[in-house]
Design a protein around this motif. Structure first.
Motif, PDB file in Angstrom:
ATOM      1  N   TYR A  30       0.831  -1.209   0.000  1.00  0.00           N
ATOM      2  CA  TYR A  30       0.000   0.000   0.000  1.00  0.00           C
ATOM      3  C   TYR A  30       0.865   1.258   0.000  1.00  0.00           C
ATOM      4  O   TYR A  30       0.629   2.192  -0.759  1.00  0.00           O
ATOM      5  N   CYS A  35      -1.731  -1.011  -4.903  1.00  0.00           N
ATOM      6  CA  CYS A  35      -3.033  -1.295  -4.294  1.00  0.00           C
ATOM      7  C   CYS A  35      -3.521  -2.703  -4.588  1.00  0.00           C
ATOM      8  O   CYS A  35      -4.151  -3.340  -3.745  1.00  0.00           O
ATOM      9  N   VAL A  39      -4.693  -5.078  -1.513  1.00  0.00           N
ATOM     10  CA  VAL A  39      -6.053  -5.613  -1.395  1.00  0.00           C
ATOM     11  C   VAL A  39      -6.025  -7.134  -1.394  1.00  0.00           C
ATOM     12  O   VAL A  39      -6.741  -7.779  -0.616  1.00  0.00           O
ATOM     13  N   LEU A  57      -9.291  -3.601   4.962  1.00  0.00           N
ATOM     14  CA  LEU A  57     -10.183  -3.677   3.795  1.00  0.00           C
ATOM     15  C   LEU A  57     -11.388  -2.771   3.963  1.00  0.00           C
ATOM     16  O   LEU A  57     -11.797  -2.086   3.021  1.00  0.00           O
ATOM     17  N   PHE A  60     -10.411   0.691   3.197  1.00  0.00           N
ATOM     18  CA  PHE A  60     -10.311   0.906   1.754  1.00  0.00           C
ATOM     19  C   PHE A  60     -11.689   1.161   1.151  1.00  0.00           C
ATOM     20  O   PHE A  60     -11.871   2.086   0.364  1.00  0.00           O
ATOM     21  N   TYR A  61     -12.644   0.323   1.513  1.00  0.00           N
ATOM     22  CA  TYR A  61     -13.990   0.466   0.943  1.00  0.00           C
ATOM     23  C   TYR A  61     -14.690   1.718   1.454  1.00  0.00           C
ATOM     24  O   TYR A  61     -15.383   2.406   0.705  1.00  0.00           O
ATOM     25  N   CYS A  66      -8.004   2.205  -3.194  1.00  0.00           N
ATOM     26  CA  CYS A  66      -7.602   0.916  -3.764  1.00  0.00           C
ATOM     27  C   CYS A  66      -8.752   0.051  -4.248  1.00  0.00           C
ATOM     28  O   CYS A  66      -8.521  -1.063  -4.694  1.00  0.00           O
ATOM     29  N   VAL A  67      -9.970   0.506  -4.138  1.00  0.00           N
ATOM     30  CA  VAL A  67     -11.125  -0.274  -4.583  1.00  0.00           C
ATOM     31  C   VAL A  67     -12.102   0.685  -5.271  1.00  0.00           C
ATOM     32  O   VAL A  67     -12.102   1.878  -5.021  1.00  0.00           O
TER      33      VAL A  67
END
Length: 69
Positions: A30, A35, A39, A57, A60-61, A66-67
């Motif tokens: 990261y 990314c 992930v 995670l 991230f969301y 990264c998503v």
């Protein structure tokens, strides 16, 4: 008494070592801007029950890093 099996299972779960090395791989990826690897690493470790990886995670969301939403 049903408390004993649950307490035993909890003790085993808490005694299971979780390697920080795998999380370090995700953090390093990261920080390097990779990314896809981050992930993948956090996803793999979260699937194994690592709550720190699951938190990462979720972060991230939540913040769209990264998503894709």
């Amino acid at each position: 008494m049903r408390v004993v099996p649950v307490a035993g299972a909890l003790a085993i779960a808490l005694a299971t070592p979780i390697s920080a090395d795998n999380l370090d791989e995700g953090v390093d990826a990261y920080e390097a801007g990779d990314c896809k690897t981050a992930v993948a690493v956090f996803g793999r470790e979260a699937a194994k029950g690592n709550v720190t990886a699951l938190y990462n995670l979720g972060y991230f969301y939540r913040f769209g890093e990264c998503v894709q939403h």
